[in-house]
Design a protein around this motif. Sequence first.
Motif, PDB file in Angstrom:
ATOM      1  N   GLY A 145       0.837  -1.099  -0.189  1.00 52.61           N
ATOM      2  CA  GLY A 145      -0.060   0.142  -0.215  1.00 52.61           C
ATOM      3  C   GLY A 145       0.809   1.215   0.182  1.00 52.61           C
ATOM      4  N   MET A 146       2.255   1.124   0.206  1.00 47.73           N
ATOM      5  CA  MET A 146       2.982   2.268   0.058  1.00 47.73           C
ATOM      6  C   MET A 146       3.572   2.706  -1.274  1.00 47.73           C
ATOM      7  SD  MET A 146       2.938   3.183   3.194  1.00 47.73           S
ATOM      8  CE  MET A 146       4.302   4.567   2.967  1.00 47.73           C
ATOM      9  N   GLY A 147       3.618   3.865  -1.521  1.00 49.65           N
ATOM     10  CA  GLY A 147       3.979   4.341  -2.882  1.00 49.65           C
ATOM     11  C   GLY A 147       4.738   5.536  -2.942  1.00 49.65           C
ATOM     12  N   TRP A 148       5.511   5.920  -3.975  1.00 46.15           N
ATOM     13  CA  TRP A 148       5.924   7.151  -4.475  1.00 46.15           C
ATOM     14  C   TRP A 148       5.306   7.745  -5.809  1.00 46.15           C
ATOM     15  CZ3 TRP A 148       8.679  10.149  -1.281  1.00 46.15           C
ATOM     16  CH2 TRP A 148       9.492   9.746  -0.503  1.00 46.15           C
ATOM     17  N   TYR A 149       4.903   8.703  -5.620  1.00 51.18           N
ATOM     18  CA  TYR A 149       4.378   9.419  -6.892  1.00 51.18           C
ATOM     19  C   TYR A 149       5.101  10.831  -7.080  1.00 51.18           C
ATOM     20  CZ  TYR A 149       0.465   6.051  -6.638  1.00 51.18           C
ATOM     21  OH  TYR A 149      -0.353   5.122  -6.912  1.00 51.18           O
ATOM     22  N   ARG A 150       4.848  11.505  -8.314  1.00 46.74           N
ATOM     23  CA  ARG A 150       5.550  12.688  -8.705  1.00 46.74           C
ATOM     24  C   ARG A 150       4.430  13.325  -9.529  1.00 46.74           C
ATOM     25  NH1 ARG A 150      10.691  10.734 -12.503  1.00 46.74           N
ATOM     26  NH2 ARG A 150       9.515  10.476 -14.390  1.00 46.74           N
ATOM     27  N   GLN A 151       4.778  14.854  -9.425  1.00 47.07           N
ATOM     28  CA  GLN A 151       4.069  15.576 -10.159  1.00 47.07           C
ATOM     29  C   GLN A 151       4.860  16.807 -10.798  1.00 47.07           C
ATOM     30  OE1 GLN A 151       0.623  17.461  -8.512  1.00 47.07           O
ATOM     31  NE2 GLN A 151      -0.419  17.861 -10.302  1.00 47.07           N
ATOM     32  N   ALA A 152       5.149  16.892 -12.120  1.00 50.54           N
ATOM     33  CA  ALA A 152       5.779  17.975 -12.726  1.00 50.54           C
ATOM     34  C   ALA A 152       5.175  19.074 -12.992  1.00 50.54           C
ATOM     35  CB  ALA A 152       6.533  17.341 -13.967  1.00 50.54           C
ATOM     36  N   PRO A 153       5.696  20.419 -13.330  1.00 55.13           N
ATOM     37  CA  PRO A 153       4.803  21.425 -13.379  1.00 55.13           C
ATOM     38  C   PRO A 153       3.923  21.393 -14.751  1.00 55.13           C
ATOM     39  CG  PRO A 153       6.957  21.955 -13.022  1.00 55.13           C
ATOM     40  CD  PRO A 153       7.349  20.569 -12.801  1.00 55.13           C
ATOM     41  N   GLY A 154       2.615  21.605 -14.604  1.00 54.15           N
ATOM     42  CA  GLY A 154       1.859  21.588 -15.711  1.00 54.15           C
ATOM     43  C   GLY A 154       1.651  20.159 -16.107  1.00 54.15           C
ATOM     44  N   LYS A 155       1.918  19.037 -15.277  1.00 56.11           N
ATOM     45  CA  LYS A 155       1.431  17.584 -15.495  1.00 56.11           C
ATOM     46  C   LYS A 155       0.792  17.163 -14.642  1.00 56.11           C
ATOM     47  CE  LYS A 155       5.419  16.698 -18.759  1.00 56.11           C
ATOM     48  NZ  LYS A 155       6.358  15.760 -18.934  1.00 56.11           N
ATOM     49  N   SER A 156      -0.039  15.959 -14.832  1.00 57.64           N
ATOM     50  CA  SER A 156      -0.581  15.353 -13.684  1.00 57.64           C
ATOM     51  C   SER A 156       0.242  14.312 -12.735  1.00 57.64           C
ATOM     52  CB  SER A 156      -1.810  14.174 -14.483  1.00 57.64           C
ATOM     53  OG  SER A 156      -2.713  15.120 -15.189  1.00 57.64           O
ATOM     54  N   ARG A 157      -0.309  14.279 -11.713  1.00 57.98           N
ATOM     55  CA  ARG A 157       0.406  13.320 -10.818  1.00 57.98           C
ATOM     56  C   ARG A 157       0.527  11.865 -11.315  1.00 57.98           C
ATOM     57  NH1 ARG A 157      -0.726  13.994  -4.452  1.00 57.98           N
ATOM     58  NH2 ARG A 157      -0.653  15.909  -4.949  1.00 57.98           N
ATOM     59  N   GLU A 158       1.848  11.231 -11.170  1.00 55.87           N
ATOM     60  CA  GLU A 158       2.028   9.952 -11.576  1.00 55.87           C
ATOM     61  C   GLU A 158       2.625   9.049 -10.809  1.00 55.87           C
ATOM     62  OE1 GLU A 158       4.311  10.396 -15.323  1.00 55.87           O
ATOM     63  OE2 GLU A 158       5.914  10.795 -14.052  1.00 55.87           O
ATOM     64  N   LEU A 159       2.465   7.711 -11.092  1.00 56.97           N
ATOM     65  CA  LEU A 159       3.081   6.791 -10.047  1.00 56.97           C
ATOM     66  C   LEU A 159       4.568   6.655 -10.485  1.00 56.97           C
ATOM     67  CD1 LEU A 159       2.915   4.268  -8.293  1.00 56.97           C
ATOM     68  CD2 LEU A 159       2.808   3.051 -10.560  1.00 56.97           C
ATOM     69  N   VAL A 160       5.385   6.471  -9.370  1.00 52.14           N
ATOM     70  CA  VAL A 160       6.722   6.410  -9.729  1.00 52.14           C
ATOM     71  C   VAL A 160       7.090   4.850  -9.197  1.00 52.14           C
ATOM     72  CG1 VAL A 160       9.132   6.861  -8.764  1.00 52.14           C
ATOM     73  CG2 VAL A 160       7.526   8.676  -8.976  1.00 52.14           C
ATOM     74  N   ALA A 161       6.490   4.511  -8.052  1.00 52.65           N
ATOM     75  CA  ALA A 161       6.786   2.856  -7.802  1.00 52.65           C
ATOM     76  C   ALA A 161       5.878   2.763  -6.513  1.00 52.65           C
ATOM     77  CB  ALA A 161       8.167   2.762  -7.292  1.00 52.65           C
ATOM     78  N   ARG A 162       5.501   1.550  -6.222  1.00 47.14           N
ATOM     79  CA  ARG A 162       4.763   1.319  -5.219  1.00 47.14           C
ATOM     80  C   ARG A 162       4.935  -0.137  -4.943  1.00 47.14           C
ATOM     81  NH1 ARG A 162      -1.334   0.923  -8.243  1.00 47.14           N
ATOM     82  NH2 ARG A 162      -0.793  -0.217  -9.898  1.00 47.14           N
ATOM     83  N   VAL A 163       4.336  -0.653  -3.624  1.00 42.44           N
ATOM     84  CA  VAL A 163       4.398  -2.048  -3.050  1.00 42.44           C
ATOM     85  C   VAL A 163       2.916  -2.382  -3.406  1.00 42.44           C
ATOM     86  CG1 VAL A 163       4.768  -3.641  -1.635  1.00 42.44           C
ATOM     87  CG2 VAL A 163       6.438  -1.679  -1.911  1.00 42.44           C
ATOM     88  N   VAL A 164       2.262  -3.365  -4.064  1.00 42.39           N
ATOM     89  CA  VAL A 164       1.084  -4.230  -4.078  1.00 42.39           C
ATOM     90  C   VAL A 164       1.140  -5.333  -3.318  1.00 42.39           C
ATOM     91  CG1 VAL A 164       0.832  -2.566  -6.109  1.00 42.39           C
ATOM     92  CG2 VAL A 164       1.725  -4.952  -6.261  1.00 42.39           C
ATOM     93  N   ALA A 165      -0.228  -5.827  -3.592  1.00 45.18           N
ATOM     94  CA  ALA A 165      -0.302  -7.164  -2.625  1.00 45.18           C
ATOM     95  C   ALA A 165       0.537  -8.265  -3.184  1.00 45.18           C
ATOM     96  CB  ALA A 165      -1.816  -7.617  -2.987  1.00 45.18           C
ATOM     97  N   GLY A 166       1.012  -8.892  -2.278  1.00 43.36           N
ATOM     98  CA  GLY A 166       1.897  -9.993  -2.350  1.00 43.36           C
ATOM     99  C   GLY A 166       3.379  -9.469  -2.324  1.00 43.36           C
ATOM    100  N   ASN A 167       3.433  -8.286  -1.841  1.00 43.13           N
ATOM    101  CA  ASN A 167       4.684  -7.711  -1.955  1.00 43.13           C
ATOM    102  C   ASN A 167       5.608  -7.154  -2.964  1.00 43.13           C
ATOM    103  OD1 ASN A 167       5.314  -6.603   1.127  1.00 43.13           O
ATOM    104  ND2 ASN A 167       5.007  -8.710   1.573  1.00 43.13           N
ATOM    105  N   ILE A 168       4.778  -7.202  -4.034  1.00 44.27           N
ATOM    106  CA  ILE A 168       5.233  -7.109  -5.470  1.00 44.27           C
ATOM    107  C   ILE A 168       5.552  -5.363  -5.581  1.00 44.27           C
ATOM    108  CG2 ILE A 168       4.753  -7.284  -7.734  1.00 44.27           C
ATOM    109  CD1 ILE A 168       2.893  -9.667  -7.283  1.00 44.27           C
ATOM    110  N   GLU A 169       6.630  -5.207  -6.169  1.00 44.89           N
ATOM    111  CA  GLU A 169       7.098  -3.798  -6.316  1.00 44.89           C
ATOM    112  C   GLU A 169       6.679  -3.704  -7.938  1.00 44.89           C
ATOM    113  OE1 GLU A 169      10.964  -3.985  -3.415  1.00 44.89           O
ATOM    114  OE2 GLU A 169      11.233  -3.371  -5.574  1.00 44.89           O
ATOM    115  N   ASP A 170       6.109  -2.529  -8.068  1.00 40.12           N
ATOM    116  CA  ASP A 170       5.632  -2.150  -9.149  1.00 40.12           C
ATOM    117  C   ASP A 170       5.960  -0.646  -9.700  1.00 40.12           C
ATOM    118  OD1 ASP A 170       2.252  -0.845 -10.323  1.00 40.12           O
ATOM    119  OD2 ASP A 170       3.999  -1.707 -11.494  1.00 40.12           O
ATOM    120  N   TYR A 171       7.044  -0.688 -10.496  1.00 44.66           N
ATOM    121  CA  TYR A 171       7.574   0.386 -11.028  1.00 44.66           C
ATOM    122  C   TYR A 171       6.964   1.081 -12.280  1.00 44.66           C
ATOM    123  CZ  TYR A 171      11.207  -0.708  -7.721  1.00 44.66           C
ATOM    124  OH  TYR A 171      11.891  -0.761  -6.585  1.00 44.66           O
ATOM    125  N   ALA A 172       7.080   2.489 -12.353  1.00 47.83           N
ATOM    126  CA  ALA A 172       6.653   2.894 -13.798  1.00 47.83           C
ATOM    127  C   ALA A 172       7.961   2.568 -14.567  1.00 47.83           C
ATOM    128  CB  ALA A 172       6.489   4.568 -13.578  1.00 47.83           C
TER     129      ALA A 172
END
Length: 115
Positions: free
Chosen positions: A33-60
Motif C-alpha cells: 500500500g506504500m508508494g511514491w508518486y510525482r508531479q511535474a509542473p503542468g502535468k498530472s501526478r503519476e506513479l513512480v513506484a509502489r508495493v502492491v499485494a503479495g509484496n510485489i514492487e510495481d515501477y513506472a
Amino acid sequence: QVQLVESGGGLVQAGGSLRLSCAVSGTMISLIGMGWYRQAPGKSRELVARVVAGNIEDYAGSAKGRFTISGDAAKKTFDLQMNRLRPDDTAVYYCNKVDLGQDYWGQGTQVTVSS
C-alpha cells in the motif's frame, strides 16, 4: 490517523543520485500500500513506484532500472533511491499510503535535476 512526511529532496546534476525518505505515523503492518508518486509542473501526478499485494514492487517504466523502493515497517519508513537522474525527473515527489481504501499523501518534496 495516518501522516506521511517526506524528506531528502533537493537539487542534483543529471546523472546524480538522491534518496527520498517517508516517515509514517499511525499503523504500518507492512509495505503493501506504500508508494511514491510525482508531479511535474503542468502535468498530472503519476506513479513512480509502489508495493502492491503479495509484496510485489510495481515501477513506472521511467523508473525501472534507475529507482528502487525499500522500507522498514517496524521503523515506519519508506524510501525511494533514485540513480542516474535526468532533467525530466524534476518534480515534486509525494509519499502515498493506501489504507483501508483511503489514500493518504505527504506534503511532497521537490526534486530538481539540472542538465
